[in-house]
Write a protein that holds these residues in place. Structure first.
Motif, PDB file in Angstrom:
ATOM      1  N   ALA A 190     -34.016  -1.812  30.283  1.00 19.46           N
ATOM      2  CA  ALA A 190     -32.950  -0.758  29.918  1.00 19.46           C
ATOM      3  C   ALA A 190     -33.486  -0.104  28.729  1.00 19.46           C
ATOM      4  CB  ALA A 190     -31.809  -1.334  29.679  1.00 19.46           C
ATOM      5  N   LEU A 191     -33.619   1.185  28.400  1.00 17.79           N
ATOM      6  CA  LEU A 191     -34.025   1.749  27.255  1.00 17.79           C
ATOM      7  C   LEU A 191     -32.992   1.660  25.991  1.00 17.79           C
ATOM      8  CD1 LEU A 191     -36.162   3.767  25.629  1.00 17.79           C
ATOM      9  CD2 LEU A 191     -34.657   5.636  26.642  1.00 17.79           C
ATOM     10  N   ARG A 192     -33.105   1.169  24.899  1.00 12.37           N
ATOM     11  CA  ARG A 192     -32.298   1.263  23.763  1.00 12.37           C
ATOM     12  C   ARG A 192     -32.591   2.026  22.683  1.00 12.37           C
ATOM     13  NH1 ARG A 192     -28.205  -0.484  26.735  1.00 12.37           N
ATOM     14  NH2 ARG A 192     -27.966  -2.483  27.535  1.00 12.37           N
ATOM     15  N   PHE A 193     -33.572   2.420  22.627  1.00 11.12           N
ATOM     16  CA  PHE A 193     -33.962   3.375  21.351  1.00 11.12           C
ATOM     17  C   PHE A 193     -35.237   4.151  21.739  1.00 11.12           C
ATOM     18  CE2 PHE A 193     -34.553   4.582  17.215  1.00 11.12           C
ATOM     19  CZ  PHE A 193     -33.298   4.711  16.319  1.00 11.12           C
ATOM     20  N   LYS A 194     -35.245   5.301  21.527  1.00 15.68           N
ATOM     21  CA  LYS A 194     -36.308   6.045  22.185  1.00 15.68           C
ATOM     22  C   LYS A 194     -37.308   6.144  20.946  1.00 15.68           C
ATOM     23  CE  LYS A 194     -33.431   9.461  24.651  1.00 15.68           C
ATOM     24  NZ  LYS A 194     -33.091  10.563  24.842  1.00 15.68           N
TER      25      LYS A 194
END
Length: 312
Positions: A190-194
């Motif tokens: 899961a992406l949390r910070f781009k």
């Protein structure tokens, strides 16, 4: 490359000082590799072209490379390509699709003068580096700085358009570097910070703290900055001899201290407020790090202040 949120938070909780030192050392190794490449090309050219998008840490990286070269006995001079902007002429200036002057366009640069200066420096001749006065949006050559490279000296030209064909193409022998903060932070898959949020955060904090600019103003400019990157900067990164990532695994936990309060101050009617809420929520996944623990020569100091380098 992506960092893992769980590992970042674990290191913050268990060995934060060692964590910061390890991240800085990893970055120093990238700088050392860049110095290797520059020195291997010195017989062909004393010119280094360093490019990267806004918020990538080009200025600090250029100074760190200069320090590394100095340790190896090679003097280097950092040249800000912002000083090669042309005096703004509203009649001929490039325009955005909305009709505003497009300050992100390479057409704002004096590419002819840059080409002449690359040639002159390579021949051992003296040049006069111009001075651009941003407050007046004009170049003032009377404030220029003379520069001549001695044998085994290097000039590092740093700017967003350094690898553009109209600039780098005028001196293909130069060593070419491309820098950007590109790493996402994931929690599992899961992406949390781009990665792009890292650069936006860097710029928002710096603009607010040192340039008297509210976050809403930075956000209003950001769309055109990103458009300019896609049109004028990213297409040329493949020309680079070295591409490396300037993101630091510890920077989101540090930036949390600065960014969250100013992001929360943006009015709810801001057209990018939904994205702001996502960004604020993303910071909440991270354990905070006391900024006082950040080394004085850390690249992050370019954006939060209190560092050992001087920025103009």
């Amino acid at each position: 490359m992506a960092y893992q949120l769980q590992e970042i938070n674990r290191r913050v909780r268990t060995d934060v000082t060692e964590f910061l030192a390890e991240c800085d050392e990893n970055y120093a190794q990238r700088v050392s590799l860049a110095a290797d490449k520059i020195l291997s090309n010195l017989e062909r050219s004393p010119i280094v072209l360093l490019s990267g998008p806004s918020g990538s840490g080009k200025t600090t990286t250029a100074m760190k490379i200069a320090e590394e070269l100095q340790r190896r006995g090679v003097n280097s001079r950092a040249v800000a390509m912002d000083n090669y902007f042309l005096t703004v002429n509203p009649q001929t200036a490039p325009r955005t699709p909305e009709g505003a002057i497009d300050y992100e366009s390479p057409l704002c640069m004096d590419t002819e003068l840059l080409g002449q200066h690359f040639t002159a420096l390579s021949r051992g001749e003296e040049i006069l580096i111009p001075r651009f006065e941003f407050a007046r949006q004009m170049r003032n050559d009377s404030l220029g700085t003379p520069l001549r490279l001695e044998k085994n000296e290097i000039a590092i030209f740093e700017g967003i358009h350094a690898l553009n064909d109209n600039i780098a193409g005028r001196h293909p022998e130069a060593t070419k570097l491309y820098i950007s903060a590109r790493s996402n932070v994931n929690e599992g898959a899961a992406l949390r910070f781009k990665g792009t949020w890292m650069r936006l955060t860097r710029r928002a904090v710096r603009d607010y703290s040192f340039r008297g600019q509210e976050v809403a103003q930075t956000l209003a400019m950001w769309a055109n900055v990103r458009r300019g990157e896609k049109l004028y900067i990213s297409p040329f990164k493949g020309k680079a001899d070295i591409v490396f990532d300037s993101s630091l695994p510890y920077e989101v936990p540090v930036m949390k201290n600065y960014a969250v309060p100013i992001l929360k101050s943006v009015p709810e009617d801001n057209e990018r407020h939904d994205e702001l809420l996502d960004l604020i929520a993303s910071f909440e996944h991270f354990e905070a790090i006391d900024p006082a623990l950040v080394a004085k020569d850390s690249l992050l100091r370019e954006f939060i202040g209190g560092g050992s380098y001087k920025y103009h």
